[in-house]
Motif scaffolding. Structure first.
Motif, PDB file in Angstrom:
ATOM      1  N   VAL A   1       0.867  -1.175   0.000  1.00 13.65           N
ATOM      2  CA  VAL A   1       0.000   0.000   0.000  1.00 13.65           C
ATOM      3  C   VAL A   1       0.900   1.220   0.000  1.00 13.65           C
ATOM      4  N   ILE A   2       0.577   2.197  -0.828  1.00 15.31           N
ATOM      5  CA  ILE A   2       1.351   3.434  -0.861  1.00 15.31           C
ATOM      6  C   ILE A   2       0.802   4.353   0.222  1.00 15.31           C
ATOM      7  N   LYS A   3       1.632   4.611   1.231  1.00 12.91           N
ATOM      8  CA  LYS A   3       1.264   5.507   2.330  1.00 12.91           C
ATOM      9  C   LYS A   3       2.364   6.554   2.409  1.00 12.91           C
ATOM     10  N   ILE A   4       2.092   7.738   1.898  1.00 13.74           N
ATOM     11  CA  ILE A   4       3.108   8.778   1.772  1.00 13.74           C
ATOM     12  C   ILE A   4       3.523   9.294   3.145  1.00 13.74           C
ATOM     13  N   ASN A   5       4.837   9.305   3.378  1.00 13.97           N
ATOM     14  CA  ASN A   5       5.400   9.894   4.593  1.00 13.97           C
ATOM     15  C   ASN A   5       5.838  11.305   4.226  1.00 13.97           C
TER      16      ASN A   5
ATOM     17  N   SER B   1       7.275  13.646   5.751  1.00 13.11           N
ATOM     18  CA  SER B   1       8.533  14.196   6.265  1.00 13.11           C
ATOM     19  C   SER B   1       9.730  13.790   5.413  1.00 13.11           C
ATOM     20  N   THR B   2       9.558  12.803   4.541  1.00 14.93           N
ATOM     21  CA  THR B   2      10.636  12.369   3.654  1.00 14.93           C
ATOM     22  C   THR B   2      10.246  12.709   2.226  1.00 14.93           C
ATOM     23  N   HIS B   3      10.988  13.626   1.602  1.00 13.57           N
ATOM     24  CA  HIS B   3      10.599  14.100   0.279  1.00 13.57           C
ATOM     25  C   HIS B   3      11.166  13.255  -0.850  1.00 13.57           C
ATOM     26  N   SER B   4      12.291  12.585  -0.617  1.00 13.31           N
ATOM     27  CA  SER B   4      12.897  11.816  -1.703  1.00 13.31           C
ATOM     28  C   SER B   4      12.102  10.537  -1.952  1.00 13.31           C
ATOM     29  N   GLY B   5      11.889  10.235  -3.208  1.00 16.86           N
ATOM     30  CA  GLY B   5      11.170   9.024  -3.584  1.00 16.86           C
ATOM     31  C   GLY B   5       9.697   9.065  -3.262  1.00 16.86           C
ATOM     32  N   MET B   6       9.150  10.273  -3.111  1.00 15.26           N
ATOM     33  CA  MET B   6       7.738  10.425  -2.760  1.00 15.26           C
ATOM     34  C   MET B   6       6.883  10.381  -4.027  1.00 15.26           C
ATOM     35  N   PRO B   7       5.877   9.507  -4.069  1.00 14.29           N
ATOM     36  CA  PRO B   7       4.992   9.485  -5.236  1.00 14.29           C
ATOM     37  C   PRO B   7       4.015  10.660  -5.207  1.00 14.29           C
TER      38      PRO B   7
ATOM     39  N   SER C   1      15.204   2.333  -4.258  1.00 17.43           N
ATOM     40  CA  SER C   1      13.758   2.401  -4.460  1.00 17.43           C
ATOM     41  C   SER C   1      13.201   1.109  -5.044  1.00 17.43           C
ATOM     42  N   TYR C   2      11.876   1.046  -5.072  1.00 21.97           N
ATOM     43  CA  TYR C   2      11.180  -0.100  -5.650  1.00 21.97           C
ATOM     44  C   TYR C   2      10.310   0.369  -6.802  1.00 21.97           C
ATOM     45  N   GLU C   3      10.182  -0.490  -7.811  1.00 22.91           N
ATOM     46  CA  GLU C   3       9.252  -0.233  -8.902  1.00 22.91           C
ATOM     47  C   GLU C   3       7.928  -0.876  -8.514  1.00 22.91           C
ATOM     48  N   VAL C   4       6.876  -0.072  -8.481  1.00 22.65           N
ATOM     49  CA  VAL C   4       5.561  -0.542  -8.051  1.00 22.65           C
ATOM     50  C   VAL C   4       4.572  -0.339  -9.188  1.00 22.65           C
ATOM     51  N   LYS C   5       3.835  -1.410  -9.524  1.00 26.12           N
ATOM     52  CA  LYS C   5       2.809  -1.317 -10.566  1.00 26.12           C
ATOM     53  C   LYS C   5       1.472  -1.053  -9.888  1.00 26.12           C
ATOM     54  N   VAL C   6       0.821   0.052 -10.290  1.00 24.23           N
ATOM     55  CA  VAL C   6      -0.442   0.476  -9.690  1.00 24.23           C
ATOM     56  C   VAL C   6      -1.473   0.640 -10.791  1.00 24.23           C
TER      57      VAL C   6
ATOM     58  N   GLU D   1      -2.366   0.955 -16.209  1.00 20.05           N
ATOM     59  CA  GLU D   1      -1.437   0.517 -15.174  1.00 20.05           C
ATOM     60  C   GLU D   1      -0.215   1.414 -15.228  1.00 20.05           C
ATOM     61  N   LYS D   2       0.157   1.960 -14.082  1.00 18.94           N
ATOM     62  CA  LYS D   2       1.297   2.867 -13.999  1.00 18.94           C
ATOM     63  C   LYS D   2       2.423   2.178 -13.245  1.00 18.94           C
ATOM     64  N   ILE D   3       3.656   2.509 -13.602  1.00 13.62           N
ATOM     65  CA  ILE D   3       4.820   2.009 -12.878  1.00 13.62           C
ATOM     66  C   ILE D   3       5.444   3.190 -12.153  1.00 13.62           C
ATOM     67  N   LEU D   4       5.479   3.103 -10.820  1.00 17.28           N
ATOM     68  CA  LEU D   4       6.022   4.169  -9.984  1.00 17.28           C
ATOM     69  C   LEU D   4       7.352   3.729  -9.403  1.00 17.28           C
ATOM     70  N   ILE D   5       8.234   4.680  -9.180  1.00 20.03           N
ATOM     71  CA  ILE D   5       9.499   4.411  -8.496  1.00 20.03           C
ATOM     72  C   ILE D   5       9.389   5.076  -7.132  1.00 20.03           C
ATOM     73  N   VAL D   6       9.288   4.243  -6.079  1.00 22.31           N
ATOM     74  CA  VAL D   6       8.959   4.728  -4.743  1.00 22.31           C
ATOM     75  C   VAL D   6       9.975   4.215  -3.734  1.00 22.31           C
ATOM     76  N   ARG D   7      10.383   5.084  -2.805  1.00 19.03           N
ATOM     77  CA  ARG D   7      11.275   4.676  -1.722  1.00 19.03           C
ATOM     78  C   ARG D   7      10.480   3.875  -0.683  1.00 19.03           C
ATOM     79  N   PRO D   8      11.144   2.985   0.068  1.00 19.24           N
ATOM     80  CA  PRO D   8      10.431   2.118   1.021  1.00 19.24           C
ATOM     81  C   PRO D   8       9.744   2.862   2.163  1.00 19.24           C
ATOM     82  N   GLU D   9      10.143   4.112   2.461  1.00 20.58           N
ATOM     83  CA  GLU D   9       9.487   4.879   3.525  1.00 20.58           C
ATOM     84  C   GLU D   9       8.020   5.131   3.211  1.00 20.58           C
TER      85      GLU D   9
END
Length: 99
Positions: free
Chosen positions: A43-47, A49-55, A73-78, A84-92
């Motif tokens: 699940v994408i839950k934006i943090n 306080s951390t701006h890098s890798g934020m979707p 980062s991880y490639e996530v298919k949403v 279908e989009k491919i996002l590059i998201v940090r684990p935070e």
């Protein structure tokens, strides 16, 4: 008159707000060192306080599948509508779904 900006975080006051207990907290080491395997659902839950890798805020709360890793980062298919989009998201910004 000056045009108002429409950046990535516009209209996100409630969306990216943390609860009083979470405020000021930096992501824990366990969350940063999250080891996700290919095919796992997250699940994408934006943090906020951390701006890098934020979707983008439109992906907040969406469920996706891990396709692979790209650096830290991880490639996530949403799925978004019909596409279908491919996002590059940090684990935070990811929460693992326990199956």
């Amino acid at each position: 008159m000056v045009k108002h900006s429409r950046g990535n975080r516009t209209r996100s006051r409630k969306l990216l707000k943390k609860s009083p207990r979470e405020r000021g907290a930096v992501p824990s080491l366990g969350r940063l060192m999250l080891d996700l395997k290919e095919g796992e659902r997250v699940v994408i839950k934006i943090n906020s306080s951390t701006h890098s890798g934020m979707p983008h805020r439109r992906y907040q709360g969406k469920v996706g599948t891990i396709l692979g890793k790209r650096g830290k980062s991880y490639e996530v298919k949403v799925k978004l509508g019909d596409k279908e989009k491919i996002l590059i998201v940090r684990p935070e910004h990811l929460n693992q779904i326990k199956a």
